[in-house]
Scaffold this motif. Sequence first.
Motif, PDB file in Angstrom:
ATOM      1  N   UNK C  36      63.955 -48.784  34.299  1.00 13.49           N
ATOM      2  CA  UNK C  36      63.259 -50.057  34.112  1.00 13.49           C
ATOM      3  C   UNK C  36      62.395 -50.393  35.302  1.00 13.49           C
ATOM      4  N   UNK C  37      62.972 -50.209  36.485  1.00 12.42           N
ATOM      5  CA  UNK C  37      62.220 -50.497  37.706  1.00 12.42           C
ATOM      6  C   UNK C  37      61.001 -49.596  37.813  1.00 12.42           C
ATOM      7  N   UNK C  40      58.391 -50.710  35.200  1.00 12.60           N
ATOM      8  CA  UNK C  40      57.787 -52.000  35.568  1.00 12.60           C
ATOM      9  C   UNK C  40      56.789 -51.807  36.704  1.00 12.60           C
ATOM     10  N   UNK C  41      57.186 -50.992  37.678  1.00  8.03           N
ATOM     11  CA  UNK C  41      56.306 -50.754  38.815  1.00  8.03           C
ATOM     12  C   UNK C  41      55.058 -49.989  38.387  1.00  8.03           C
ATOM     13  N   UNK C  43      53.681 -49.980  35.438  1.00  2.52           N
ATOM     14  CA  UNK C  43      52.864 -50.900  34.647  1.00  2.52           C
ATOM     15  C   UNK C  43      52.084 -51.856  35.557  1.00  2.52           C
ATOM     16  N   UNK C  44      52.792 -52.409  36.554  1.00  2.00           N
ATOM     17  CA  UNK C  44      52.130 -53.303  37.504  1.00  2.00           C
ATOM     18  C   UNK C  44      51.021 -52.571  38.253  1.00  2.00           C
ATOM     19  N   UNK C  46      49.287 -49.838  37.226  1.00  2.00           N
ATOM     20  CA  UNK C  46      48.163 -49.515  36.342  1.00  2.00           C
ATOM     21  C   UNK C  46      47.370 -50.761  35.978  1.00  2.00           C
ATOM     22  N   UNK C  47      48.075 -51.861  35.798  1.00  2.00           N
ATOM     23  CA  UNK C  47      47.423 -53.072  35.314  1.00  2.00           C
ATOM     24  C   UNK C  47      46.817 -53.888  36.444  1.00  2.00           C
ATOM     25  N   UNK C  48      47.562 -54.045  37.544  1.00  2.00           N
ATOM     26  CA  UNK C  48      47.145 -54.999  38.571  1.00  2.00           C
ATOM     27  C   UNK C  48      46.666 -54.310  39.851  1.00  2.00           C
ATOM     28  N   UNK C  49      47.541 -53.477  40.413  1.00  2.00           N
ATOM     29  CA  UNK C  49      47.274 -52.981  41.766  1.00  2.00           C
ATOM     30  C   UNK C  49      46.100 -52.018  41.827  1.00  2.00           C
ATOM     31  N   UNK C  50      46.094 -50.995  40.955  1.00  2.00           N
ATOM     32  CA  UNK C  50      45.003 -50.012  40.994  1.00  2.00           C
ATOM     33  C   UNK C  50      43.662 -50.659  40.676  1.00  2.00           C
ATOM     34  N   UNK C  51      43.560 -51.460  39.611  1.00  2.00           N
ATOM     35  CA  UNK C  51      42.265 -52.125  39.343  1.00  2.00           C
ATOM     36  C   UNK C  51      41.790 -53.009  40.495  1.00  2.00           C
ATOM     37  N   UNK C  52      42.711 -53.752  41.121  1.00  2.00           N
ATOM     38  CA  UNK C  52      42.280 -54.610  42.227  1.00  2.00           C
ATOM     39  C   UNK C  52      41.831 -53.768  43.419  1.00  2.00           C
TER      40      UNK C  52
END
Lengths: 331, 257, 287
Positions: C36-37, C40-41, C43-44, C46-52
Amino acid sequence: MGIDVHHITKRFGDFVALDDVSLSIPTGQLTALLGPSGGGKSTLLRIIAGLEEPDSGTVTIEGVDATALPPQRRNVGFVFQHYAAFKHLSVYRNVAFGLEIRKRPKDEIRTRVMELLELVHLEQFADRYPAQLSGGQRQRMALARALAVEPSVMLLDEPFGALDAQVRRELRDWLRRLHDEVHVTTVFVTHDQEEALEVSDEIVVINQGAVEQTGTPSALYDQPANEFVMRFLGPVTHLGGHLVRPHDIDISLTPEPATHAATVSRIQRVGFEVRVEARTADTTDADEVSIQLTRGLADRLDLAVGQQLWLRASHDASALDLTDTPALAVS
Amino acid sequence: MRLIVILYLSFLLVIPVSLIFWRTFSHGVAPVWHALQDPAMTSAFRVTGIVTGISVVIDTVFGVTISLLLVRYRFFGRRFLDAILDLPLAISPVVVGLALILVYGKYGWFGGFLERHGFQVIFALPGMVLATVFTSLPLVAREVMPVLEEIGVEQEQAARTLGAGPTQTFRRVTLPAIRWALAYGVVLSMARCLGEYGAVSVVSGRLVNKTQTLPLIVDQSFQNYDVTTAYTASFVLAAIAIASLVVISLLRPKERA
Amino acid sequence: MTRSSAATVAPGRRHRTRWIRPAPGVGRLGRGGALGLGLATLWLSLLVLIPLAAVVLKSFSHGAGNFWSAVTAPDALAALRLTVETSLLVSLVDVVMGTLVAWVLVRDEFVGKRILEVVIDLPFALPTIVAGLVLLALYGPQSPLHVNLAQSRAAVFLALLFVTLPFVVRTVEPVLIELDHDMEEAAASLGASRFVVFRRIVLPNLAPAIAAGTALSFARAISEYGATVLLSGNIPLKTQVASVQIAGQIESDNTAGAAAVATVLLVTALLVMIALTLLQRWARRRG
């Protein structure tokens, strides 16, 4: 003088918290308002402080009619059960608060605050915040804070109610000694009869919005005005249609005049005392009689379960005749 | 003071929102009905529904998972994870759109690879879902976490000692305990997903009948002086928002009980 | 919206060797939790950290000089200035009005209070584009009040005021409810008037919550897009906020320029969030 409460009535919706209460609290004494919770004692204290408005009646503090005065103009010190510490201020600033409001000079505030912190043994905690103190320390800080403004009366609402038994006892003794030093008229609310008996000069028993009895601790204990007061101030038991304290029963191993025959049904040793339960032949007593003995006496009598005893109330005991309550009957 | 507050809220919130309802029906129900029948509108309804549906499911699963991890376990990087969870709320939706284009667009880091394998993200539904999920990411977790913390671990431990496995414990003990907070979070994130405008407007390409959502319709028809359509779509969105708030306010007291 | 997750401090740090450790008393995380960890990591990331990260890297892709000239271009600079200045002003109004609204909702009783209680959250639930349209209906060209703010800086102010309204209210409200009423009574019995009680007892205790709400308000205000689109008219150099300026750059395919302004916004938001976290940690230690 002191505090005079005249015909105070206070309702919360349908609930009558205080019903035409009149009371006179003398200057310089330590008075306990004692009673079960919900009996109205805290409401009375808050009305004296001006934190609650009575529906009718007047409050006079040191000869001044305070009924219409807001709390900040009554010059009372109020101590809350849960301390009401100013969380955002240091211990020093908490105690200094009332003096700062009164715009006293800085030097004077400093001297007075340090003096008070010494009095409550918190001088080394002056720079701490309330969150860093124990419950007992917080309550001592709250006392110092209330004393700082030199109030004409101190009002304490269940001041030790939130503390554990050990700290509670310590603070109780300490409050007694403090009062002997400071001599400010003090009223404190408690539901703990032991606390009231131990600490106060005078006790006011309040129940269901009315004063049941007023008097010194020993007067109340020895001459209770009614069954409620007698029951509230200490353990009681029935003997021959009377209400008696368990330690006020004489035991004899042979029949004597004016005694009640009984059979021992249980013996329990608790530390320095021995509790005996006995069943009387008298059928009017539904419950068993409880008797409290010293260990020495119990050992001398050499009691055993099933043994026959003769009981009577001690000649100097306070006893209430249940057939004629609330009249006082001293046998 | 009461008067100041009521006036302030009236002129900033209540009157403007009421005015929308008034304006929408100023020429009766017929034009509104007509606008709702428009193919562009029905398509927008469908697209909005699909995007919201998928996004809310992802938000919920992710929200519950991350809440359990952050509250129930201690691990390396936990505080970092906790901190970046709130980041999406502070980022401009346009920046979110830009960020997604830079990674998943045709010339982006992964986008080229994905498109060569027949999977288009930007200017298509997947990108819109990503954008919507991004902007609503912490909503479920932030509702569930405090409740998880409050209920503590004792009930879960009791269940374990009574022989329940991890899955059974979650389903029979944890989930019922957090259900109102979860419902609250889901409704909140649904409201947010339905109304996402900025990020979606950047990544959707605004292809009429294909990637146009209700908020995009509002903007476009207003710019094209088709006020009736703009008001109609706004009316629908505002009504859903208000309904969500009412549902939430009904859920709130149960949470405390 | 508040970061109410009062992080329970991990007791002791002796078991460093294990990466994943259950909180006190919980069963072991096991393989399921680790999975799960991981997911979740991922997903975060791919969605948030890499795009930013992509945004920040893109903004410097043509060197720091280009970044600087993109950010200091007249329209970008004007947009950033308008955004920050208006956001500061809006935050200031939110401090006062938010606290006032929270006070009235908690301490006052009147008919219709429950409705206001629900309505407060409307800016959270209402789509931002609809918010813009809604404000335009009352303060636009067809205003029944004959107040036309459309295409002015006042319109930007109004839009940001609308979308940030609930933040301070919702952070202050729970603290005010929990506020120990005895403290106020104690202060009154020590001679403090109602005003002094508010200023010296209530306000200092609300301060951390007010600051937290204000930080959230500010972060939201500088990043707002939808509500300003219809209302402000998006006139470059005059009513264009940073988000709208970025959108314009994206449309004209100047992604590097867009990324540069976006990075400035990102860093500002990040700084505000860090300041907020530090503030909360400090407040928690105190009380």
